[in-house]
Design a protein around this motif. Structure first.
Motif, PDB file in Angstrom:
ATOM      1  N   ALA A   1      35.794  52.000  40.829  1.00 21.21           N
ATOM      2  CA  ALA A   1      35.174  52.219  39.671  1.00 21.21           C
ATOM      3  C   ALA A   1      36.073  52.344  38.445  1.00 21.21           C
ATOM      4  CB  ALA A   1      34.013  53.139  39.719  1.00 21.21           C
ATOM      5  N   VAL A   2      36.973  52.956  38.677  1.00 17.50           N
ATOM      6  CA  VAL A   2      37.884  53.470  37.567  1.00 17.50           C
ATOM      7  C   VAL A   2      38.660  52.236  36.967  1.00 17.50           C
ATOM      8  CG1 VAL A   2      39.992  54.758  36.991  1.00 17.50           C
ATOM      9  CG2 VAL A   2      37.976  55.934  37.980  1.00 17.50           C
ATOM     10  N   VAL A   3      39.295  51.700  38.370  1.00 20.11           N
ATOM     11  CA  VAL A   3      40.167  50.507  38.013  1.00 20.11           C
ATOM     12  C   VAL A   3      39.318  49.207  37.435  1.00 20.11           C
ATOM     13  CG1 VAL A   3      41.641  48.630  39.003  1.00 20.11           C
ATOM     14  CG2 VAL A   3      41.814  51.244  39.533  1.00 20.11           C
ATOM     15  N   LEU A   4      38.139  48.987  37.863  1.00 18.79           N
ATOM     16  CA  LEU A   4      37.481  47.984  37.439  1.00 18.79           C
ATOM     17  C   LEU A   4      37.093  48.196  35.898  1.00 18.79           C
ATOM     18  CD1 LEU A   4      35.371  46.909  40.483  1.00 18.79           C
ATOM     19  CD2 LEU A   4      37.415  45.743  39.540  1.00 18.79           C
ATOM     20  N   GLY A   5      36.771  49.559  35.600  1.00 17.71           N
ATOM     21  CA  GLY A   5      35.913  49.910  34.561  1.00 17.71           C
ATOM     22  C   GLY A   5      37.460  49.709  33.405  1.00 17.71           C
TER      23      GLY A   5
ATOM     24  N   SER B   1      39.817  47.761  33.523  1.00 16.83           N
ATOM     25  CA  SER B   1      40.449  46.487  33.259  1.00 16.83           C
ATOM     26  C   SER B   1      39.900  45.667  31.859  1.00 16.83           C
ATOM     27  CB  SER B   1      39.982  45.351  34.502  1.00 16.83           C
ATOM     28  OG  SER B   1      38.836  45.047  34.615  1.00 16.83           O
ATOM     29  N   GLY B   2      38.481  45.885  31.606  1.00 10.43           N
ATOM     30  CA  GLY B   2      38.170  45.275  30.220  1.00 10.43           C
ATOM     31  C   GLY B   2      38.161  43.702  30.495  1.00 10.43           C
ATOM     32  N   ASP B   3      38.674  42.914  29.431  1.00  7.63           N
ATOM     33  CA  ASP B   3      38.546  41.653  29.392  1.00  7.63           C
ATOM     34  C   ASP B   3      40.218  41.160  29.756  1.00  7.63           C
ATOM     35  OD1 ASP B   3      36.312  41.432  28.068  1.00  7.63           O
ATOM     36  OD2 ASP B   3      36.974  41.519  26.025  1.00  7.63           O
ATOM     37  N   SER B   4      40.868  41.884  30.141  1.00  2.07           N
ATOM     38  CA  SER B   4      42.149  41.471  30.385  1.00  2.07           C
ATOM     39  C   SER B   4      42.096  41.147  32.011  1.00  2.07           C
ATOM     40  CB  SER B   4      43.452  42.626  30.159  1.00  2.07           C
ATOM     41  OG  SER B   4      43.108  43.991  31.044  1.00  2.07           O
ATOM     42  N   PRO B   5      43.176  40.451  32.617  1.00  4.49           N
ATOM     43  CA  PRO B   5      43.246  40.091  34.166  1.00  4.49           C
ATOM     44  C   PRO B   5      43.422  41.243  34.855  1.00  4.49           C
ATOM     45  CG  PRO B   5      44.736  38.998  32.607  1.00  4.49           C
ATOM     46  CD  PRO B   5      44.246  39.757  31.820  1.00  4.49           C
ATOM     47  N   LEU B   6      42.958  41.444  35.998  1.00  5.61           N
ATOM     48  CA  LEU B   6      42.575  42.590  36.835  1.00  5.61           C
ATOM     49  C   LEU B   6      44.085  43.093  37.206  1.00  5.61           C
ATOM     50  CD1 LEU B   6      40.750  44.273  38.001  1.00  5.61           C
ATOM     51  CD2 LEU B   6      40.639  42.949  40.231  1.00  5.61           C
ATOM     52  N   ALA B   7      44.778  42.106  37.222  1.00  5.39           N
ATOM     53  CA  ALA B   7      46.363  42.602  37.909  1.00  5.39           C
ATOM     54  C   ALA B   7      47.223  43.325  36.714  1.00  5.39           C
ATOM     55  CB  ALA B   7      47.317  41.197  38.162  1.00  5.39           C
TER      56      ALA B   7
ATOM     57  N   ALA C   1      45.345  45.565  34.798  1.00  9.04           N
ATOM     58  CA  ALA C   1      44.617  46.932  34.611  1.00  9.04           C
ATOM     59  C   ALA C   1      45.701  48.160  35.102  1.00  9.04           C
ATOM     60  CB  ALA C   1      43.442  47.032  35.513  1.00  9.04           C
ATOM     61  N   PRO C   2      45.498  49.118  34.494  1.00  9.17           N
ATOM     62  CA  PRO C   2      46.273  50.544  34.723  1.00  9.17           C
ATOM     63  C   PRO C   2      45.689  51.026  36.166  1.00  9.17           C
ATOM     64  CG  PRO C   2      45.220  50.806  32.736  1.00  9.17           C
ATOM     65  CD  PRO C   2      44.944  49.401  32.977  1.00  9.17           C
ATOM     66  N   TYR C   3      46.264  51.038  37.119  1.00  9.09           N
ATOM     67  CA  TYR C   3      45.949  51.447  38.457  1.00  9.09           C
ATOM     68  C   TYR C   3      46.373  52.454  39.127  1.00  9.09           C
ATOM     69  CZ  TYR C   3      49.706  48.853  40.729  1.00  9.09           C
ATOM     70  OH  TYR C   3      51.116  48.762  41.109  1.00  9.09           O
TER      71      TYR C   3
ATOM     72  N   TRP D   1      48.361  43.675  43.101  1.00  7.48           N
ATOM     73  CA  TRP D   1      47.892  43.237  44.226  1.00  7.48           C
ATOM     74  C   TRP D   1      48.623  43.743  45.886  1.00  7.48           C
ATOM     75  CZ3 TRP D   1      43.645  41.566  43.127  1.00  7.48           C
ATOM     76  CH2 TRP D   1      42.993  41.015  42.194  1.00  7.48           C
ATOM     77  N   ILE D   2      49.584  43.851  45.652  1.00  8.70           N
ATOM     78  CA  ILE D   2      50.459  44.587  46.818  1.00  8.70           C
ATOM     79  C   ILE D   2      50.001  46.004  47.112  1.00  8.70           C
ATOM     80  CG2 ILE D   2      52.733  45.325  47.761  1.00  8.70           C
ATOM     81  CD1 ILE D   2      54.203  43.140  46.022  1.00  8.70           C
ATOM     82  N   ALA D   3      49.972  46.767  46.044  1.00  7.88           N
ATOM     83  CA  ALA D   3      49.503  48.141  46.257  1.00  7.88           C
ATOM     84  C   ALA D   3      48.107  48.364  46.699  1.00  7.88           C
ATOM     85  CB  ALA D   3      49.671  48.956  44.872  1.00  7.88           C
ATOM     86  N   ASN D   4      47.147  47.163  46.029  1.00  2.37           N
ATOM     87  CA  ASN D   4      45.601  47.354  46.470  1.00  2.37           C
ATOM     88  C   ASN D   4      45.549  46.757  47.744  1.00  2.37           C
ATOM     89  OD1 ASN D   4      43.825  48.431  44.244  1.00  2.37           O
ATOM     90  ND2 ASN D   4      45.333  47.346  42.940  1.00  2.37           N
ATOM     91  N   ALA D   5      46.350  45.933  48.224  1.00  2.00           N
ATOM     92  CA  ALA D   5      46.144  45.440  49.598  1.00  2.00           C
ATOM     93  C   ALA D   5      46.583  46.426  50.655  1.00  2.00           C
ATOM     94  CB  ALA D   5      47.050  44.100  49.891  1.00  2.00           C
TER      95      ALA D   5
END
Length: 142
Positions: A24-28, A30-36, A38-40, A111-115
């Motif tokens: 929820a935090v990461v997807l929130g 991301s806004g209009d920018s690419p998901l990769a 987003a500050p995670y 993507w590496i961290a999230n995988a």
């Protein structure tokens, strides 16, 4: 219900809640920018840290509230615990391999961290589910 089964339930609940909050935090953010992009990192560290603290606190609470004789493990409890851990570890290996493949493909660190994080989440869920199933439906060691 055995204390070890309660611990498996705790692991499932804590894992689902912490990973859901992280998503929820990461997807929130991301806004209009690419998901990769987003500050995670902070969200990932906070969700893992909070999950560890919550898990420890709930395990201690269950141990304190359990009757005196319920905190002992017998051979069946130990075998079910090992079985669940072996089943869950498969996703840790899959996550490690996925992280390596993504790094070799020069994927974004996001993507590496999230995988890898997803693999740990799936490992906890699968291992705990296997333990609960063994307690509920019977366990036959091989």
């Amino acid at each position: 219900m055995a204390v070890e089964e309660k611990r498996a339930w705790i692991m499932i609940v804590v894992t689902v809640v912490s990973y859901g909050a992280y998503l929820a935090v990461v997807l929130g953010r991301s806004g209009d920018s690419p998901l990769a992009q987003a500050p995670y990192v902070a969200a990932l560290l906070w969700s893992v840290g909070a999950a560890i603290v919550a898990s420890i606190a709930l395990h201690i609470t269950v141990a304190l509230l359990a009757p005196e004789g319920d905190n002992t493990k017998d051979q069946r409890d130990r075998e079910i615990h090992h079985f669940g851990e072996y089943v869950g570890q498969s996703f840790v290996v899959i996550g490690g391999v996925a992280g390596l493949v993504l790094a070799m493909a020069e994927a974004a660190p996001f993507w590496i961290a999230n995988a890898i994080y997803l693999a740990f989440v799936l490992s906890a869920l699968l291992g705990s589910t296997a333990k609960i199933a063994a307690y509920r439906f019977g366990f036959q060691p091989w």
